[in-house]
Design an enzyme around this catalytic site. Structure first.
Site, PDB file in Angstrom:
ATOM      1  N   SER A 282       0.857  -1.186   0.000  1.00 50.26           N
ATOM      2  CA  SER A 282       0.000   0.000   0.000  1.00 50.26           C
ATOM      3  C   SER A 282       0.888   1.230   0.000  1.00 50.26           C
ATOM      4  CB  SER A 282      -0.875   0.016   1.248  1.00 50.26           C
ATOM      5  OG  SER A 282      -1.494   1.270   1.386  1.00 50.26           O
ATOM      6  N   TYR A 295      -1.295  -0.263  10.530  1.00 48.73           N
ATOM      7  CA  TYR A 295      -1.482  -0.687   9.132  1.00 48.73           C
ATOM      8  C   TYR A 295      -0.307  -0.191   8.288  1.00 48.73           C
ATOM      9  CZ  TYR A 295      -3.567  -0.908   4.462  1.00 48.73           C
ATOM     10  OH  TYR A 295      -3.797  -1.158   3.136  1.00 48.73           O
TER      11      TYR A 295
HETATM   12  N1  LIG Z   1      -8.759  -0.604  -0.971  1.00 47.57           N
HETATM   13  C1  LIG Z   1      -7.741   0.190  -0.765  1.00 47.57           C
HETATM   14  O1  LIG Z   1      -7.877   1.416  -0.748  1.00 47.57           O
HETATM   15  C2  LIG Z   1      -6.370  -0.415  -0.587  1.00 47.57           C
HETATM   16  C3  LIG Z   1      -5.268   0.431  -0.798  1.00 47.57           C
HETATM   17  C4  LIG Z   1      -4.000  -0.087  -0.644  1.00 47.57           C
HETATM   18  C5  LIG Z   1      -3.826  -1.408  -0.297  1.00 47.57           C
HETATM   19  N2  LIG Z   1      -4.916  -2.217  -0.080  1.00 47.57           N
HETATM   20  C6  LIG Z   1      -4.654  -3.620   0.290  1.00 47.57           C
HETATM   21  O2  LIG Z   1      -5.289  -4.457  -0.652  1.00 47.57           O
HETATM   22  C7  LIG Z   1      -5.511  -5.730  -0.057  1.00 47.57           C
HETATM   23  C8  LIG Z   1      -6.901  -6.179  -0.416  1.00 47.57           C
HETATM   24  O3  LIG Z   1      -7.846  -5.282   0.163  1.00 47.57           O
HETATM   25  P1  LIG Z   1      -9.129  -4.782  -0.623  1.00 47.57           P
HETATM   26  O4  LIG Z   1      -8.992  -3.342  -0.838  1.00 47.57           O
HETATM   27  O5  LIG Z   1      -9.391  -5.649  -1.769  1.00 47.57           O
HETATM   28  O6  LIG Z   1     -10.239  -4.954   0.523  1.00 47.57           O
HETATM   29  P2  LIG Z   1     -11.364  -6.092   0.721  1.00 47.57           P
HETATM   30  O7  LIG Z   1     -12.313  -6.057  -0.409  1.00 47.57           O
HETATM   31  O8  LIG Z   1     -11.872  -5.908   2.095  1.00 47.57           O
HETATM   32  O9  LIG Z   1     -10.541  -7.442   0.606  1.00 47.57           O
HETATM   33  C9  LIG Z   1      -9.728  -7.927   1.639  1.00 47.57           C
HETATM   34  C10 LIG Z   1      -9.565  -9.414   1.451  1.00 47.57           C
HETATM   35  O10 LIG Z   1      -8.685  -9.923   2.455  1.00 47.57           O
HETATM   36  C11 LIG Z   1      -9.347 -10.976   3.169  1.00 47.57           C
HETATM   37  N3  LIG Z   1      -8.895 -10.982   4.535  1.00 47.57           N
HETATM   38  C12 LIG Z   1      -8.864  -9.946   5.398  1.00 47.57           C
HETATM   39  N4  LIG Z   1      -8.405 -10.336   6.582  1.00 47.57           N
HETATM   40  C13 LIG Z   1      -8.125 -11.650   6.486  1.00 47.57           C
HETATM   41  C14 LIG Z   1      -7.629 -12.629   7.370  1.00 47.57           C
HETATM   42  N5  LIG Z   1      -7.333 -12.329   8.655  1.00 47.57           N
HETATM   43  N6  LIG Z   1      -7.467 -13.889   6.938  1.00 47.57           N
HETATM   44  C15 LIG Z   1      -7.793 -14.218   5.665  1.00 47.57           C
HETATM   45  N7  LIG Z   1      -8.271 -13.344   4.769  1.00 47.57           N
HETATM   46  C16 LIG Z   1      -8.439 -12.066   5.180  1.00 47.57           C
HETATM   47  C17 LIG Z   1     -10.834 -10.641   3.018  1.00 47.57           C
HETATM   48  O11 LIG Z   1     -11.646 -11.791   3.073  1.00 47.57           O
HETATM   49  P3  LIG Z   1     -12.524 -12.222   4.343  1.00 47.57           P
HETATM   50  O12 LIG Z   1     -13.025 -10.982   4.999  1.00 47.57           O
HETATM   51  O13 LIG Z   1     -13.568 -13.078   3.743  1.00 47.57           O
HETATM   52  O14 LIG Z   1     -11.558 -12.978   5.166  1.00 47.57           O
HETATM   53  C18 LIG Z   1     -10.899 -10.125   1.599  1.00 47.57           C
HETATM   54  O15 LIG Z   1     -10.947 -11.183   0.693  1.00 47.57           O
HETATM   55  C19 LIG Z   1      -5.266  -5.563   1.432  1.00 47.57           C
HETATM   56  O16 LIG Z   1      -4.013  -6.108   1.765  1.00 47.57           O
HETATM   57  C20 LIG Z   1      -5.244  -4.051   1.611  1.00 47.57           C
HETATM   58  O17 LIG Z   1      -4.447  -3.687   2.692  1.00 47.57           O
HETATM   59  C21 LIG Z   1      -6.183  -1.737  -0.245  1.00 47.57           C
END
Ligand SMILES: NC(=O)c1ccc[n+]([C@@H]2O[C@H](COP(=O)([O-])OP(=O)(O)OC[C@H]3O[C@@H](n4cnc5c(N)ncnc54)[C@H](OP(=O)(O)O)[C@@H]3O)[C@@H](O)[C@H]2O)c1
Length: 426
Positions: A282, A295
């Site tokens: 990120s 985070y």
């Molecule tokens: N969206 C943003 O603005 C953004 C920006 C920079 C980086 N990111 C990074 O992108 C990645 C994906 O996030 P996203 O934006 O796609 O959000 P999201 O839609 O909430 O997806 C997060 C995924 O991670 C899984 N997850 C979370 N905690 C977990 C755990 N303890 N064990 C197993 N699975 C887990 C969730 O599934 P379950 O809840 O079903 O377990 C879900 O599939 C993350 O690492 C996040 O930090 C996001």
């Protein structure tokens, strides 16, 4: 140093490396000197063979700066935008040679020299035109290059689901993980139906002890080519008010588990001599991010881990990449407790990551975000960057998540922990 140079100059023929170096020289040294140090009255600039002087020349140096800057970056990353712009620009120089010799020289000798130079530049334009396949972005056939299966953690929604979709579209069979079985199975089923690939699912919490080992066991016998360590979540708000268990979970999911899982999966990839590991980092990991402190620290860990492994694993056939998205349109914001604030589509993050895989240790989707990050991280003092990031973060949070504020300093009596008796904000 030698290995770094090898990485920088790999993937291009020698003549193209020469153009790349020329662009770097022009963008970093010559044009800035020309623009900022050369007196206006002595300035000259040539476009399409026409000579410009003085203020017009100064102004026309700006598009030259842009062209050479874009060229330096484009050749460094072998970006697809270079075709057809690079051959067209060189063709413009070839034509300019003839025009210039005709307009500004007398006699056949100099005009012949102009024509010879035009032929040479024309040949270069032709070579760049034929080199189109080199400007292809990332590896096209991931399955052929890395292996049959891809493992995507956190595939039940957002960026992970977008990774799974793109990898399935490229013909890879998948192993998808998440905690929520229902949305995970829905993603898996739609990919089986649409792309006819094999999709296995693993339900589990990557913050639980032994989960990395369980995932590694489940994929041990597969020809695992692509590993996307993507699972994660945020918990925005004042550090002093966060649930300690949740903070532990963030550290485990973003830092410890990806490190251990990578360690467990690497021997198989190294034995096969091919494979790739991507981390969804990120931009929050590029600098301190107050109100997302843990985070941000955990994403910083992921970034350094991936960039270090990129270097360690050069030459083994295993590529490593950290993709560092900024705000992305997923459930993340809402789940982290932030106010909704839009962002890039997750597909954009995936496209950028797969294009950069095998070419560089980390990538930031979106050139504007990239530029902003370079300015903030490389030019500003770290403490100022932290204050600016904190100010923005506070605007993205509901008030109840922002407190407690430093006004607690005014509280009477000595507080524990602080040398001045003020202590940390309570
Ligand atoms: N969206 C943003 O603005 C953004 C920006 C920079 C980086 N990111 C990074 O992108 C990645 C994906 O996030 P996203 O934006 O796609 O959000 P999201 O839609 O909430 O997806 C997060 C995924 O991670 C899984 N997850 C979370 N905690 C977990 C755990 N303890 N064990 C197993 N699975 C887990 C969730 O599934 P379950 O809840 O079903 O377990 C879900 O599939 C993350 O690492 C996040 O930090 C996001």
């Amino acid at each position: 140093m030698r290995e770094w140079l090898r990485v920088v100059f790999a993937g291009r023929p020698a003549w193209m490396n020469a153009i790349f170096l020329f662009c770097v020289y022009m963008a970093a040294i010559y044009v800035p000197w020309d623009l900022f140090l050369k007196p206006v009255e002595r300035d000259e600039e040539v476009w399409f063979g026409i000579l410009f002087h003085g203020t017009a020349a100064k102004l026309l140096a700006l598009p030259h700066w842009f062209v050479y800057g874009a060229g330096a970056y484009g050749f460094l990353r072998m970006r697809p935008f270079l075709w057809p712009w690079a051959p067209l620009y060189v063709l413009q120089i070839a034509i300019g040679m003839v025009v210039w010799a005709w307009l500004y020289t007398d006699g056949w000798g100099p005009r012949l020299a102009g024509a010879v130079a035009a032929v040479a530049f024309g040949a270069l334009a032709g070579a760049l035109h034929r080199a189109r396949p080199l400007f292809r972005g990332g590896p096209r056939n991931l399955r052929e290059r890395y292996g049959r299966f891809a493992l995507v953690t956190g595939a039940s929604s957002g960026i992970g689901a977008a990774f799974a979709r793109e990898l399935a579209a490229q013909g890879l069979d998948l192993v998808l993980t998440a905690r929520r079985a229902e949305p995970l199975e829905a993603v898996a089923e739609s990919l089986r139906r649409e792309y006819g690939v094999e999709v296995r699912t693993l339900v589990g919490d990557l913050a639980e002890p032994g989960e990395a080992e369980a995932v590694a066991d489940a994929v041990r016998d597969l020809d695992l080519g692509v590993v996307v360590q993507n699972a994660g979540s945020g918990d925005a708000g004042a550090f002093a008010t966060r649930d300690p268990d949740r903070l532990r979970e963030l550290c485990l999911v973003h830092a410890a588990t990806p490190a251990v899982l990578t360690r467990l999966l690497l021997p198989g990839m190294l034995a096969r001599g091919r494979g790739s590991v991507l981390f969804t980092g990120s931009l929050a990991g590029a600098q301190p991010l107050p109100w997302h402190a843990v985070y941000s620290a955990a994403k910083g860990f992921q970034r350094l881990l991936g960039e270090a492994l990129f270097v360690e694993l050069r030459g083994t056939g295993v590529d490593v990449l950290v993709v560092e998205p900024g705000t992305t349109r997923t459930a993340f914001q809402q789940r982290a407790g932030e106010l909704p604030h839009g962002g890039d589509p997750p597909e954009e993050v995936v496209r950028t990551a797969l294009e950069a895989l095998g070419r560089q240790p980390s990538v930031i989707p979106g050139w504007l975000r990239w530029l902003r990050t370079q300015v903030v991280v490389r030019l500003l003092p770290r403490s100022l960057a932290a204050f600016l990031a904190g100010a923005r973060m506070r605007r993205l949070l509901p008030p109840e998540r922002v407190g407690p504020l430093p006004t607690a300093r005014a509280a009477p009596g000595p507080a524990p922990g602080g040398p001045d008796g003020a202590g940390p904000p309570a």
